[in-house]
Design a protein around this motif. Structure first.
Motif, PDB file in Angstrom:
ATOM      1  N   GLU A 259       0.861  -1.178   0.000  1.00 45.23           N
ATOM      2  CA  GLU A 259       0.000   0.000   0.000  1.00 45.23           C
ATOM      3  C   GLU A 259       0.899   1.230   0.000  1.00 45.23           C
ATOM      4  OE1 GLU A 259      -2.847   0.051   3.121  1.00 45.23           O
ATOM      5  OE2 GLU A 259      -3.610  -1.949   2.701  1.00 45.23           O
ATOM      6  N   GLN A 260       1.861   1.214  -0.932  1.00 45.84           N
ATOM      7  CA  GLN A 260       2.913   2.223  -0.909  1.00 45.84           C
ATOM      8  C   GLN A 260       2.399   3.640  -1.153  1.00 45.84           C
ATOM      9  OE1 GLN A 260       6.132   1.117  -3.427  1.00 45.84           O
ATOM     10  NE2 GLN A 260       6.744  -0.599  -2.164  1.00 45.84           N
ATOM     11  N   THR A 261       1.389   3.769  -2.039  1.00 44.62           N
ATOM     12  CA  THR A 261       0.878   5.114  -2.345  1.00 44.62           C
ATOM     13  C   THR A 261       0.304   5.774  -1.102  1.00 44.62           C
ATOM     14  OG1 THR A 261       0.308   4.354  -4.560  1.00 44.62           O
ATOM     15  CG2 THR A 261      -0.667   6.431  -3.823  1.00 44.62           C
ATOM     16  N   GLU A 262      -0.581   5.037  -0.411  1.00 44.09           N
ATOM     17  CA  GLU A 262      -1.178   5.563   0.821  1.00 44.09           C
ATOM     18  C   GLU A 262      -0.109   5.774   1.885  1.00 44.09           C
ATOM     19  OE1 GLU A 262      -4.587   4.362   4.108  1.00 44.09           O
ATOM     20  OE2 GLU A 262      -4.252   3.070   2.372  1.00 44.09           O
ATOM     21  N   GLY A 263       0.854   4.837   1.921  1.00 43.36           N
ATOM     22  CA  GLY A 263       1.928   4.924   2.899  1.00 43.36           C
ATOM     23  C   GLY A 263       2.785   6.157   2.688  1.00 43.36           C
ATOM     24  N   LYS A 264       3.077   6.480   1.402  1.00 40.89           N
ATOM     25  CA  LYS A 264       3.887   7.658   1.104  1.00 40.89           C
ATOM     26  C   LYS A 264       3.176   8.943   1.513  1.00 40.89           C
ATOM     27  CE  LYS A 264       6.614   5.720  -2.693  1.00 40.89           C
ATOM     28  NZ  LYS A 264       6.818   5.700  -4.157  1.00 40.89           N
ATOM     29  N   ILE A 265       1.843   8.978   1.273  1.00 44.62           N
ATOM     30  CA  ILE A 265       1.068  10.162   1.640  1.00 44.62           C
ATOM     31  C   ILE A 265       1.139  10.399   3.147  1.00 44.62           C
ATOM     32  CG2 ILE A 265      -1.264  11.131   1.755  1.00 44.62           C
ATOM     33  CD1 ILE A 265      -1.843   9.631  -0.888  1.00 44.62           C
ATOM     34  N   ILE A 266       0.929   9.308   3.924  1.00 45.26           N
ATOM     35  CA  ILE A 266       0.971   9.415   5.384  1.00 45.26           C
ATOM     36  C   ILE A 266       2.367   9.784   5.855  1.00 45.26           C
ATOM     37  CG2 ILE A 266       0.782   8.088   7.526  1.00 45.26           C
ATOM     38  CD1 ILE A 266      -1.488   6.542   6.211  1.00 45.26           C
ATOM     39  N   ASP A 267       3.376   9.172   5.200  1.00 45.13           N
ATOM     40  CA  ASP A 267       4.757   9.383   5.624  1.00 45.13           C
ATOM     41  C   ASP A 267       5.206  10.826   5.383  1.00 45.13           C
ATOM     42  OD1 ASP A 267       7.048   8.278   6.763  1.00 45.13           O
ATOM     43  OD2 ASP A 267       8.025   8.144   4.813  1.00 45.13           O
ATOM     44  N   LYS A 268       4.702  11.445   4.280  1.00 43.93           N
ATOM     45  CA  LYS A 268       5.120  12.799   3.939  1.00 43.93           C
ATOM     46  C   LYS A 268       4.405  13.852   4.773  1.00 43.93           C
ATOM     47  CE  LYS A 268       6.598  11.898  -0.821  1.00 43.93           C
ATOM     48  NZ  LYS A 268       6.322  12.122  -2.263  1.00 43.93           N
ATOM     49  N   LYS A 269       3.242  13.491   5.288  1.00 45.20           N
ATOM     50  CA  LYS A 269       2.496  14.432   6.122  1.00 45.20           C
ATOM     51  C   LYS A 269       3.263  14.746   7.394  1.00 45.20           C
ATOM     52  CE  LYS A 269      -2.334  13.425   4.959  1.00 45.20           C
ATOM     53  NZ  LYS A 269      -3.576  12.834   5.501  1.00 45.20           N
ATOM     54  N   GLN A 270       3.183  15.987   7.827  1.00 48.97           N
ATOM     55  CA  GLN A 270       3.774  16.343   9.119  1.00 48.97           C
ATOM     56  C   GLN A 270       2.888  15.807  10.239  1.00 48.97           C
ATOM     57  OE1 GLN A 270       4.373  20.577   9.227  1.00 48.97           O
ATOM     58  NE2 GLN A 270       6.342  20.428   8.198  1.00 48.97           N
ATOM     59  N   LEU A 271       3.495  15.611  11.400  1.00 48.71           N
ATOM     60  CA  LEU A 271       2.716  15.148  12.546  1.00 48.71           C
ATOM     61  C   LEU A 271       1.608  16.144  12.855  1.00 48.71           C
ATOM     62  CD1 LEU A 271       5.577  14.011  14.963  1.00 48.71           C
ATOM     63  CD2 LEU A 271       3.973  12.515  13.807  1.00 48.71           C
ATOM     64  N   ASN A 272       0.370  15.641  12.957  1.00 52.53           N
ATOM     65  CA  ASN A 272      -0.722  16.543  13.325  1.00 52.53           C
ATOM     66  C   ASN A 272      -0.733  16.783  14.832  1.00 52.53           C
ATOM     67  OD1 ASN A 272      -2.154  14.383  14.627  1.00 52.53           O
ATOM     68  ND2 ASN A 272      -2.961  13.740  12.633  1.00 52.53           N
ATOM     69  N   GLY A 273      -1.645  17.636  15.274  1.00 53.16           N
ATOM     70  CA  GLY A 273      -1.689  18.009  16.686  1.00 53.16           C
ATOM     71  C   GLY A 273      -1.926  16.831  17.604  1.00 53.16           C
ATOM     72  N   GLU A 274      -2.825  15.908  17.197  1.00 53.54           N
ATOM     73  CA  GLU A 274      -3.130  14.743  18.025  1.00 53.54           C
ATOM     74  C   GLU A 274      -1.922  13.813  18.140  1.00 53.54           C
ATOM     75  OE1 GLU A 274      -6.399  14.403  19.518  1.00 53.54           O
ATOM     76  OE2 GLU A 274      -6.132  16.483  18.888  1.00 53.54           O
ATOM     77  N   GLU A 275      -1.212  13.639  17.033  1.00 52.38           N
ATOM     78  CA  GLU A 275      -0.027  12.780  17.042  1.00 52.38           C
ATOM     79  C   GLU A 275       1.067  13.373  17.928  1.00 52.38           C
ATOM     80  OE1 GLU A 275       0.344  10.477  12.835  1.00 52.38           O
ATOM     81  OE2 GLU A 275       0.351  12.653  12.694  1.00 52.38           O
ATOM     82  N   LYS A 276       1.235  14.675  17.828  1.00 55.81           N
ATOM     83  CA  LYS A 276       2.254  15.342  18.656  1.00 55.81           C
ATOM     84  C   LYS A 276       1.934  15.184  20.142  1.00 55.81           C
ATOM     85  CE  LYS A 276       3.713  18.860  15.319  1.00 55.81           C
ATOM     86  NZ  LYS A 276       3.664  20.299  14.961  1.00 55.81           N
ATOM     87  N   LYS A 277       0.639  15.393  20.496  1.00 59.92           N
ATOM     88  CA  LYS A 277       0.237  15.250  21.898  1.00 59.92           C
ATOM     89  C   LYS A 277       0.466  13.825  22.392  1.00 59.92           C
ATOM     90  CE  LYS A 277      -3.938  17.209  21.666  1.00 59.92           C
ATOM     91  NZ  LYS A 277      -5.258  17.701  22.130  1.00 59.92           N
ATOM     92  N   THR A 278       0.128  12.854  21.538  1.00 60.31           N
ATOM     93  CA  THR A 278       0.308  11.438  21.916  1.00 60.31           C
ATOM     94  C   THR A 278       1.773  11.112  22.100  1.00 60.31           C
ATOM     95  OG1 THR A 278      -1.659  10.888  20.606  1.00 60.31           O
ATOM     96  CG2 THR A 278      -0.249   9.062  21.285  1.00 60.31           C
TER      97      THR A 278
END
Length: 483
Positions: A259-278
């Motif tokens: 699922e490389q396409t979806e994986g690349k999209i997620i990987d390139k995204k910066q950490l969102n606020g919820e991820e940073k808090k977690t």
């Protein structure tokens, strides 16, 4: 009119039909229980309460391993049995929910849900998937990460709690049979890697503390690393190969669907606020676990503080309802009742009786050769998880007696302490012997059967003892360990 003879024949026929319905397995289980009950009755050193409690514990172990009856139902039923037989007070049931492991697991489930909901688990999953496209390589990579975690997370249960949401996310790429293997592999690798470092388990610190206070000797952090890391590497790799050989399906897909396409999209995204808090919260938890000796709050309390912060309205990551729904309450009830069953063994004096019986036998080995002394110590400590379910309790119960044994027969107490603590780290036979195993047992998304754990242990336990024997007479002696 039906005669008396006909009624007797009809009754006999019903009994015969009922007997035929019973499987051979059921008859064997019933016979084992009857035999164990008779043997327990004949023990002179135990009172009535202890005998009932011991029978209940053995009955629970047998039913967990050999039947499909829900583990929680077995545990809580036998707690009620002990109380009804006047071998315990009703407080035994009520206080079971106050055990540290219960609250540790509640907090772990809530934190795991936050890691999942925030998207952090998905991000880490795709990061792993990008590195490995074969399932065998991924298993080895996961095992390596879990092994490395022993050096900075000083708790097997803490490592299991952090790995749980990642394993749940990764398991979606595996078949149901493969998922059950993952559920065993993760906690076993966590347990086998415990021996690598002095901070790998609380029992290590307890054992060294007893060594210092009893005979004024110690084992430094660096010395433990020198002795522990090579052994932990070998036994972890052996465990990995054994689990894969015995349990991994032979006919499954070897390559993970891409699922490389979806994986690349997620990987390139910066950490969102919820991820940073977690992520910040996880770092806070790790810091809290590492500094337990400074602030004095145990791992369960620190974990629950993290869980409360996660569910704080407006500032948290998930709601209270989401947090409560994420907890596997079936597993919580089982853990509470099973822990109480193990605690009863200590409270009624069964563990003390076993300890005295074992130590009385150990004193017969004064003047025995080194290989026999090491083997006896290993047989005692490696099998101790079968009747003392708490890792910490095993150290508290056995280390003082083994140090006394070392002084009596004139061998090095530090060596005896180290070998004993490494031996006690083995606790793979039944789920209740380790919090790490419990976290993955009967969990909602991935889980394993207790019978598979027994199969692994039947082979791994003698290998574990053999590897320790080989290490003692080779590498450990070369690096300054001696009896």
């Amino acid at each position: 009119m039906i005669t008396r003879m006909e009624r007797q024949l009809e009754k006999q026929n019903r009994i015969i039909k009922w007997t035929l319905k019973l499987s051979i397995k059921s008859l064997v289980i019933f016979s084992i229980h009857v035999l164990s009950m008779l043997l327990i009755i004949l023990i002179d050193g135990l009172d009535y309460r202890a005998k009932i409690s011991l029978f209940a514990f053995l009955l629970a172990m047998t039913l967990w391993i050999t039947t499909k009856i829900p583990a929680g139902l077995v545990a809580i039923t036998l707690i009620m049995f002990i109380i009804l037989m006047n071998a315990g007070e009703p407080d035994l049931l009520y206080h079971s929910l106050s055990e540290e492991v219960v609250w540790l697991m509640i907090g772990s489930f809530i934190i795991g849900e936050a890691v999942k909901v925030s998207g952090l688990a998905e991000r880490l999953t795709f990061l792993i998937l990008r590195k490995f496209n074969k399932k065998s390589n991924m298993l080895l990579g996961l095992s390596s990460v879990l092994f490395a975690s022993a050096f900075f997370i000083p708790s097997t249960s803490g490592r299991a709690a952090l790995s749980l949401p990642i394993m749940n996310q990764l398991s979606q790429k595996f078949s149901p049979k493969e998922q059950s293997v993952l559920a065993i592999l993760a906690p076993v690798i966590i347990l086998m890697s415990t021996s690598a470092t002095l901070i790998g388990a609380g029992s290590h610190l307890i054992g060294i503390g007893l060594l210092e206070s009893t005979v004024d000797q110690s084992i430094s952090y660096i010395q433990w690393l020198i002795w522990g890391v090579p052994f932990a590497l070998v036994i972890t790799f052996v465990s990995f190969l054994l689990i894969k050989w015995m349990l991994w399906p032979r006919n499954g897909l070897k390559v993970i669907e891409s699922e490389q396409t979806e994986g690349k999209i997620i990987d390139k995204k910066q950490l969102n606020g919820e991820e940073k808090k977690t992520l910040i919260l996880i770092l806070f938890l790790v810091a809290g676990w590492v500094t337990e000796s400074i602030h004095g709050f145990d791992i369960a309390f620190t974990t629950m503080v993290g869980a409360i912060l996660i569910m704080t309205p407006n500032y948290g990551i998930i709601s209270w309802k989401q947090g409560m729904n994420s907890v596997s309450w079936n597993l919580i009830v089982f853990v509470a009742a099973a822990t109480a069953l193990g605690k009863v063994l200590v409270d009624t004096g069964i563990v003390k009786w076993i300890e005295n019986e074992i130590l009385s036998v150990l004193h017969l080995f004064i003047g025995a050769p080194d290989w026999l002394i090491v083997l006896i110590i290993l047989l005692v400590t490696v099998t101790s998880h079968l009747y003392i379910t708490s890792h910490t309790t095993r150290a508290i119960v056995f280390i003082p007696g083994l140090l006394l044994f070392a002084e009596t027969i004139g061998v090095n107490p530090a060596t005896v302490a180290f070998i004993s603590l490494i031996g006690m780290n083995y606790c793979v036979t039944v789920p209740v012997s380790s919090k790490a195993l419990l976290l993955f047992y009967e969990e909602g998304e991935i889980s394993y059967e207790a019978s598979n754990l027994v199969k692994i242990s039947a082979v791994l336990m003698p290998i574990y003892i053999l590897v320790m024997m080989i290490f003692y007479f080779s590498y450990w002696q070369w690096t300054g360990m001696y009896l």
